[in-house]
Structure formats: structure tokens, C-alpha cells
Design a protein around this motif. Structure first.
Motif, PDB file in Angstrom:
ATOM      1  N   ASP A  53       0.857  -1.187   0.000  1.00  0.00           N
ATOM      2  CA  ASP A  53       0.000   0.000   0.000  1.00  0.00           C
ATOM      3  C   ASP A  53       0.900   1.247   0.000  1.00  0.00           C
ATOM      4  N   PHE A  54       0.808   2.042  -1.055  1.00  0.00           N
ATOM      5  CA  PHE A  54       1.664   3.233  -1.206  1.00  0.00           C
ATOM      6  C   PHE A  54       0.995   4.512  -0.689  1.00  0.00           C
ATOM      7  N   SER A  55      -0.184   4.379  -0.078  1.00  0.00           N
ATOM      8  CA  SER A  55      -0.904   5.583   0.353  1.00  0.00           C
ATOM      9  C   SER A  55      -0.148   6.367   1.415  1.00  0.00           C
ATOM     10  N   ALA A  56       0.737   5.703   2.191  1.00  0.00           N
ATOM     11  CA  ALA A  56       1.460   6.403   3.257  1.00  0.00           C
ATOM     12  C   ALA A  56       2.721   7.087   2.772  1.00  0.00           C
ATOM     13  N   VAL A  57       3.062   6.919   1.458  1.00  0.00           N
ATOM     14  CA  VAL A  57       4.310   7.492   0.966  1.00  0.00           C
ATOM     15  C   VAL A  57       4.244   9.030   0.996  1.00  0.00           C
ATOM     16  N   ILE A  58       3.131   9.597   0.532  1.00  0.00           N
ATOM     17  CA  ILE A  58       2.960  11.057   0.536  1.00  0.00           C
ATOM     18  C   ILE A  58       2.237  11.443   1.822  1.00  0.00           C
ATOM     19  N   ASP A  59       2.899  12.211   2.673  1.00  0.00           N
ATOM     20  CA  ASP A  59       2.358  12.600   3.970  1.00  0.00           C
ATOM     21  C   ASP A  59       1.290  13.682   3.760  1.00  0.00           C
ATOM     22  N   GLN A  60       0.032  13.403   4.137  1.00  0.00           N
ATOM     23  CA  GLN A  60      -1.063  14.345   3.959  1.00  0.00           C
ATOM     24  C   GLN A  60      -1.547  14.929   5.290  1.00  0.00           C
ATOM     25  N   ARG A  61      -0.781  14.713   6.345  1.00  0.00           N
ATOM     26  CA  ARG A  61      -1.226  15.223   7.648  1.00  0.00           C
ATOM     27  C   ARG A  61      -1.218  16.751   7.669  1.00  0.00           C
ATOM     28  N   LEU A  62      -0.185  17.373   7.060  1.00  0.00           N
ATOM     29  CA  LEU A  62      -0.135  18.837   7.030  1.00  0.00           C
ATOM     30  C   LEU A  62      -1.303  19.400   6.229  1.00  0.00           C
ATOM     31  N   LEU A  63      -1.619  18.764   5.104  1.00  0.00           N
ATOM     32  CA  LEU A  63      -2.767  19.181   4.299  1.00  0.00           C
ATOM     33  C   LEU A  63      -4.057  19.100   5.107  1.00  0.00           C
ATOM     34  N   SER A  64      -4.215  17.992   5.839  1.00  0.00           N
ATOM     35  CA  SER A  64      -5.429  17.806   6.629  1.00  0.00           C
ATOM     36  C   SER A  64      -5.554  18.868   7.722  1.00  0.00           C
ATOM     37  N   ARG A  65      -4.429  19.162   8.417  1.00  0.00           N
ATOM     38  CA  ARG A  65      -4.485  20.154   9.489  1.00  0.00           C
ATOM     39  C   ARG A  65      -4.854  21.538   8.942  1.00  0.00           C
ATOM     40  N   TRP A  66      -4.245  21.924   7.794  1.00  0.00           N
ATOM     41  CA  TRP A  66      -4.524  23.264   7.261  1.00  0.00           C
ATOM     42  C   TRP A  66      -5.945  23.387   6.737  1.00  0.00           C
ATOM     43  N   TRP A  67      -6.484  22.320   6.171  1.00  0.00           N
ATOM     44  CA  TRP A  67      -7.864  22.413   5.704  1.00  0.00           C
ATOM     45  C   TRP A  67      -8.844  22.455   6.865  1.00  0.00           C
ATOM     46  N   LYS A  68      -8.488  21.754   7.951  1.00  0.00           N
ATOM     47  CA  LYS A  68      -9.341  21.870   9.143  1.00  0.00           C
ATOM     48  C   LYS A  68      -9.315  23.306   9.672  1.00  0.00           C
ATOM     49  N   LEU A  69      -8.112  23.898   9.682  1.00  0.00           N
ATOM     50  CA  LEU A  69      -7.991  25.277  10.152  1.00  0.00           C
ATOM     51  C   LEU A  69      -8.730  26.228   9.212  1.00  0.00           C
ATOM     52  N   ALA A  70      -8.625  25.974   7.896  1.00  0.00           N
ATOM     53  CA  ALA A  70      -9.331  26.821   6.931  1.00  0.00           C
ATOM     54  C   ALA A  70     -10.845  26.695   7.112  1.00  0.00           C
ATOM     55  N   PHE A  71     -11.323  25.485   7.353  1.00  0.00           N
ATOM     56  CA  PHE A  71     -12.750  25.272   7.568  1.00  0.00           C
ATOM     57  C   PHE A  71     -13.226  26.008   8.816  1.00  0.00           C
ATOM     58  N   CYS A  72     -12.427  25.927   9.880  1.00  0.00           N
ATOM     59  CA  CYS A  72     -12.788  26.642  11.108  1.00  0.00           C
ATOM     60  C   CYS A  72     -12.809  28.159  10.863  1.00  0.00           C
ATOM     61  N   THR A  73     -11.836  28.631  10.080  1.00  0.00           N
ATOM     62  CA  THR A  73     -11.793  30.066   9.758  1.00  0.00           C
ATOM     63  C   THR A  73     -13.042  30.479   8.995  1.00  0.00           C
ATOM     64  N   LEU A  74     -13.450  29.664   8.017  1.00  0.00           N
ATOM     65  CA  LEU A  74     -14.654  29.969   7.263  1.00  0.00           C
ATOM     66  C   LEU A  74     -15.895  29.952   8.147  1.00  0.00           C
ATOM     67  N   LEU A  75     -15.912  29.030   9.109  1.00  0.00           N
ATOM     68  CA  LEU A  75     -17.038  29.004  10.048  1.00  0.00           C
ATOM     69  C   LEU A  75     -17.093  30.294  10.874  1.00  0.00           C
ATOM     70  N   VAL A  76     -15.915  30.743  11.318  1.00  0.00           N
ATOM     71  CA  VAL A  76     -15.863  31.983  12.100  1.00  0.00           C
ATOM     72  C   VAL A  76     -16.318  33.161  11.243  1.00  0.00           C
ATOM     73  N   VAL A  77     -15.804  33.220   9.993  1.00  0.00           N
ATOM     74  CA  VAL A  77     -16.201  34.313   9.096  1.00  0.00           C
ATOM     75  C   VAL A  77     -17.699  34.294   8.849  1.00  0.00           C
ATOM     76  N   GLY A  78     -18.244  33.118   8.555  1.00  0.00           N
ATOM     77  CA  GLY A  78     -19.675  33.015   8.318  1.00  0.00           C
ATOM     78  C   GLY A  78     -20.493  33.380   9.550  1.00  0.00           C
ATOM     79  N   GLY A  79     -20.042  32.924  10.738  1.00  0.00           N
ATOM     80  CA  GLY A  79     -20.770  33.247  11.965  1.00  0.00           C
ATOM     81  C   GLY A  79     -20.774  34.740  12.239  1.00  0.00           C
ATOM     82  N   LEU A  80     -19.598  35.383  12.081  1.00  0.00           N
ATOM     83  CA  LEU A  80     -19.539  36.838  12.318  1.00  0.00           C
ATOM     84  C   LEU A  80     -20.361  37.595  11.268  1.00  0.00           C
TER      85      LEU A  80
END
Length: 571
Positions: A152-179
Motif C-alpha cells: 500500500d503506497f498511500s502512506a508514501v505522501i504525507d497528507q497530515r499537514l494538508l489535513s491540518r490546514w484544511w481543518k484550520l481553513a474550515f474553522c476560519t470559514l465558520l468563524v467568518v460566516g458566523g460573524l
């Protein structure tokens, strides 16, 4: 013949790259995934940064009413930083794509079971001639390909940084939408301000419209008016800060309602300033007002252009000596005190506020302080000439000098009949009458007409004969003509009276033509006998006149002799 031992054996080239097709395809797949991951990470960073900038700027702006320059700095830092994150962490690594060996190293690190087989297979398959046995390379590639099919080659490319930044971006969008939802109607104006619009900060009291001139002349009054919305206060204030640093604050009372309008007029402004309007909890950004001197005239060159019929050349005139022939044009070359937007030549009447005629001035394309124009001077109701200027900021001139104009009328031409010398002549039906006249005009005689009517009464029609005087338009002319009375139609009968008179016209095609006339003279149609009797009477009168002259001359001679021979007294 050479021996077979001296003939070289053909070289066998292994098809290593063909055998490594599956390995290379796996590398290409992982390289594409790596590009998508870095681009996605950069995009998430940019979204997060933009959201953080928008939230921070709108909140601070709502609380502090940031000036436009500060908002510009926020915008440059926020948007510029977000784009920099995208470029540095997304586009840059995506463009610098990983090589085959770099991807193979990633695979070796993520999947230690290969024990250097994967990178060795890649390198040897690309360079099969570098000392390795073709059979060994082929076996290595085959073994590596077989192992790759089970992993299984899925672990070769590390996507943890991508996942963390998209979670942060989603939270930012939630804050923007709420405000944004919390801000309701205030959200969009704040976003507009973040994008450098001049929209006021949304408050409970809204300043919907501000009307005030931004350029005025020194000494002028300045009026500011503001229309309020939302919760309308009882009053407001306007704060001024002059160019010299002096601050002043004035009440802004409610002037009319509806719409609720707060206004105030300040008199005799002397220097430039900036102002803010405050109504309730709303306050405008500072607005600058320029106070400047009114435009003026530095110099004027004037030429009088005479009407064409005068045949006179243009003449330079002083503005203090404008004695102008009616119908002339004045050509002006004006030097203004600064750059102008428009200008106008105005002719005024006795009421200096009444404009009789106006003509625009043309601004020089290279020098906006230089203006030229022409105006035709009307034939009446003219008292003077003035100039009206508007500078590039829209400030108008006022109280400009008025230069008096004295209109000179074109004199009416005159005509005098030099023959016949009597007011009434006796003519036969077939007679030819000699007529002679002298005509004068200050700019040239254009036409002479002989008018006549048989048995004329006041208001009756008459006939006209144009006399040939040439086309030279002389200022003085004397002519003699033979008038064939016998050619008048219908033919005149004995006892008829012909009224005749002369008209002279000048060449004035502007305010004229001027027409001069003579008194009516008469020619009575008589028989031949009556004409002979008239001639005999005239001859007798002439002879009597000559005898009178003769006797008078004799008396003079006798008196002269007596004076000569008279003895002196006392001797």
C-alpha cells in the motif's frame, strides 16, 4: 581471410526500461499526488490567512473607524501575505516537481521492506550499462515490481499537514460566516471598507449622504449637509482642522425632516481645512476642502476686426478705449492667473448683471493659462465687456473688471442732385432729361437708385431704376445719366406729373444697409408749344440776369472812377 577469433561479438542491450514500466508508472502516480497535496496545502493556508485578515480588519474597523490609509495597509498585509503563502508553500513546490530518485527515496522511507531495492531498480533501469549484469538488473526489477504489487503506497505522501490546514481553513470559514450572520446588515459595508470603499462604518445612526463642496474660493461661505438614517439623533457636530493646525467644532442642527437633514453654513473661509461629521455613534472619515484664490486675468491683448464691407485691416485696441463700429468683432488673447477649465467673453448692457451676448474662450492645449476667443459686438444695448473664468477646480471668477464700450454707428450715405437745378421741370412726351448727382459714404457707395411714379400720391407704388456706378465701392461718386422719359411704360400723357427722387445705399451688410434719399422732384409733361414757351421764358430770364450783371458792372466802374479822381478834402 581473417580468423573468427578476431571478429567482435554483437553487443546485447537489455530492455531494462521496458521491464520497469510498472515501477515508473507508480512513481508518476506518487509525483502527481505530491503536487496535489502541496497545492491544496498552499490554498488552505491562503484561505486561512484571508479569513484571519478579513475578521481582524472588520472588527477593528468597526470599533475604531480606521482611516483609509490604515485600511490600505491592512489590505496589503492581509492579501499580500495570503498570496505569498500560496506561492511559497503551494505553487513553488508544485513547479519544482520531485525527480524519480526523490520519489523512490520517499517510498524507501515509508516502506522499509524494500531495503533499497526500489531506488536501486530505478537507478539501474535508467543506466543498465554502468557495470551491472543485465540479467541481475532484470531480476532486480522483476522482484521489485512483484513486491510493489502487494504493498500500500498511500502512506508514501504525507497528507497530515494538508489535513491540518484544511481543518484550520474550515474553522476560519465558520468563524467568518458566523460573524457575517451576527453582523447582519453591518457585514457588507464593513467588507466594502476592507476593500477600500469610502462607505461609512455601519452604526445605529447611519450617515446616508454628505453634501459639501470640496473646493471653494477664499472668503466664500461653506455649507455642509448630512442626511441621517437608522436612529436619528437630536443633533450632530462637524469638526474642522485647518491647514495651520487649528481645530474647531460646530453644532450641526437638524434643518429639515424628512429626510432628516443636519446642516450648517460657515462664513468667510480663509484657509484649507479637513472636516469630520458626527451624528449619534456614526462618524465620517476626514474629508479635505481646498480654499483657494479666485481666478483672475493677468493680461489681455485685444484686436478689433472690422466688418468685411469696410475693407479695413484689424486694429489693436486698448481695453480702456473701446470705441467700436457696430458689427465689429473683438479678438482677445487672455493670460489667466492659473490653469483654467473654461472661460467666456461677455458683453453686458447698462445693467451690468444682464449679459447681452457671450462667447466661449478656447484653452490652449499646451498652456491651460492661455485662452483665446472672439465675440461680435451687438449693434445696440451694449455698455461694456467683461471676462468670466473657471479654473480647473471649478472656482469661478467674480467682480471682474468691466471695460466700457462706446458704439460708433455707420453713418447713413448722402446724395445731392446737381442737375436739374429746379424742383420742377417741363418735359415733352419724347424728352430725354439729363440728371446728375453726387453721393458720399464713409465706407463706400454700393448702389444708387432712381425712383419715380406718374401722378404719385402718398403711399402709392413706384418704379425703380438701378443706376450703373460700377463695383469699386467709392467713398464719393459723381455721375450724369440721360433719362429717356419717352420710354416709360405705360406712356405718359400730356398733363401728367412724374415724381422722381434718388436713393443711395452703402455696403453695410451687418447693421444696414444705410439708405440716404433726396427730396421729391417733379417733371410735368407738356406740349411742344408749352416747352418752347418755357425755354423762351428761361432765355428771357437769363438775358435779364445778364443785363443786370452788365448794369451792375457799369455802376461799379463809375464808382471806382469817382474814388480815383476825387480831390482830397481842404485843397
Amino acid at each position: 581471410m581473417p580468423s573468427t577469433a578476431d571478429t567482435p561479438a554483437p553487443v546485447s542491450r537489455p530492455l531494462a526500461l521496458d521491464d520497469a514500466r510498472e515501477i515508473l508508472a507508480r512513481i508518476r502516480q506518487l509525483r502527481g499526488r505530491h503536487g496535489r497535496v502541496v497545492l491544496g496545502t498552499g490554498l488552505a493556508m491562503m484561505i486561512t490567512a484571508l479569513g484571519a485578515w478579513l475578521v481582524s480588519e472588520t472588527v477593528v474597523d468597526f470599533l475604531a473607524n480606521l482611516p483609509w490609509v490604515v485600511r490600505l495597509i491592512f489590505l496589503v498585509i492581509g492579501v499580500g501575505g495570503a498570496v505569498a503563502l500560496l506561492v511559497w508553500f503551494g505553487i513553488r513546490p508544485w513547479r519544482q516537481r520531485l525527480g524519480d530518485e526523490a520519489v523512490a527515496l520517499l517510498i524507501e522511507r515509508a516502506l522499509p521492506a524494500f531495503r533499497s531495492r526500489f531506488i536501486a531498480a530505478v537507478q539501474l533501469s535508467k543506466n543498465p550499462d554502468e557495470g551491472a549484469s543485465p540479467a541481475l538488473v532484470k531480476a532486480l526489477v522483476a522482484e521489485t515490481t512483484a513486491m510493489a504489487g502487494t504493498m500500500d503506497f498511500s502512506a508514501v505522501i504525507d497528507q497530515r499537514l494538508l489535513s491540518r490546514w484544511w481543518k484550520l481553513a474550515f474553522c476560519t470559514l465558520l468563524v467568518v460566516g458566523g460573524l457575517a450572520a451576527l453582523g447582519d446588515s453591518k457585514t457588507w459595508p464593513l467588507v466594502q471598507r476592507a476593500l477600500l470603499a469610502r462607505t461609512p462604518v455601519p452604526r445605529k445612526t447611519l450617515i446616508r449622504e454628505i453634501s459639501a463642496p470640496q473646493v471653494i474660493a477664499v472668503g466664500d461661505s461653506w455649507r455642509v449637509a448630512a442626511i441621517a438614517g437608522g436612529i436619528v439623533p437630536q443633533g450632530g457636530r462637524v469638526t474642522l482642522k485647518t491647514a495651520s493646525g487649528r481645530k474647531q467644532e460646530f453644532d450641526l442642527p437638524l434643518e429639515s425632516n424628512p429626510p432628516p437633514t443636519f446642516a450648517r453654513t460657515l462664513q468667510s473661509m480663509q484657509e484649507s481645512f479637513e472636516y469630520r461629521v458626527t451624528l449619534g455613534d456614526a462618524e465620517t472619515d476626514p474629508v479635505k476642502v481646498k480654499v483657494k484664490a479666485r481666478p483672475g486675468v493677468s493680461s489681455v491683448e485685444c484686436q478689433q476686426i472690422f466688418p468685411v464691407y469696410t475693407r479695413l485691416p484689424a486694429r489693436r485696441r486698448a481695453l480702456g478705449d473701446l470705441k467700436i463700429l457696430a458689427g465689429s468683432r473683438l479678438a482677445l488673447k487672455v493670460r489667466a492667473s492659473g490653469a483654467m477649465k473654461s472661460g467666456e467673453i461677455r458683453v453686458v448692457g447698462a445693467d451690468r448683471e444682464k449679459i447681452v451676448k457671450a462667447s466661449p474662450l478656447t484653452i490652449d492645449a499646451k498652456d491651460h493659462a492661455q485662452l483665446t476667443g472672439e465675440i461680435e459686438v451687438p449693434a445696440k444695448d451694449v455698455a461694456g465687456l467683461t471676462l468670466h473664468l473657471v479654473d480647473e477646480d471649478g472656482v469661478e471668477s467674480r467682480g471682474a473688471a468691466i471695460y466700457p464700450i462706446e458704439l460708433l454707428a455707420d453713418e447713413v450715405p448722402t446724395i445731392k442732385v446737381t442737375w436739374p437745378d429746379r424742383r420742377e421741370e417741363l418735359l415733352t412726351r419724347e424728352a430725354t432729361m439729363l440728371i446728375a448727382f453726387t453721393a458720399k459714404d464713409d465706407y463706400g457707395v454700393a448702389r444708387v437708385r432712381l425712383n419715380y411714379a406718374v401722378d404719385w400720391v402718398e403711399g402709392a407704388p413706384h418704379k425703380t431704376i438701378d443706376l450703373d456706378i460700377g463695383t469699386a465701392l467709392p467713398k464719393e461718386i459723381s455721375r450724369r445719366f440721360n433719362w429717356r422719359v419717352g420710354q416709360i411704360t405705360p406712356r405718359v400723357e400730356e398733363g401728367s406729373v412724374i415724381d422722381y427722387w434718388f436713393e443711395v445705399l452703402d455696403a453695410n451688410d451687418v447693421t444696414g444697409p444705410g439708405i440716404g434719399t433726396t427730396e421729391h422732384m417733379q417733371a410735368r409733361i407738356v406740349s411742344d408749344a408749352e416747352k418752347r414757351a418755357d425755354l423762351a421764358n428761361r432765355l428771357s430770364d437769363t438775358m435779364e440776369g445778364l443785363n443786370g450783371v452788365k448794369h451792375g458792372q457799369e455802376d461799379v466802374n463809375q464808382q471806382l472812377g469817382e474814388i480815383i479822381f476825387e480831390k482830397p478834402a481842404g485843397k
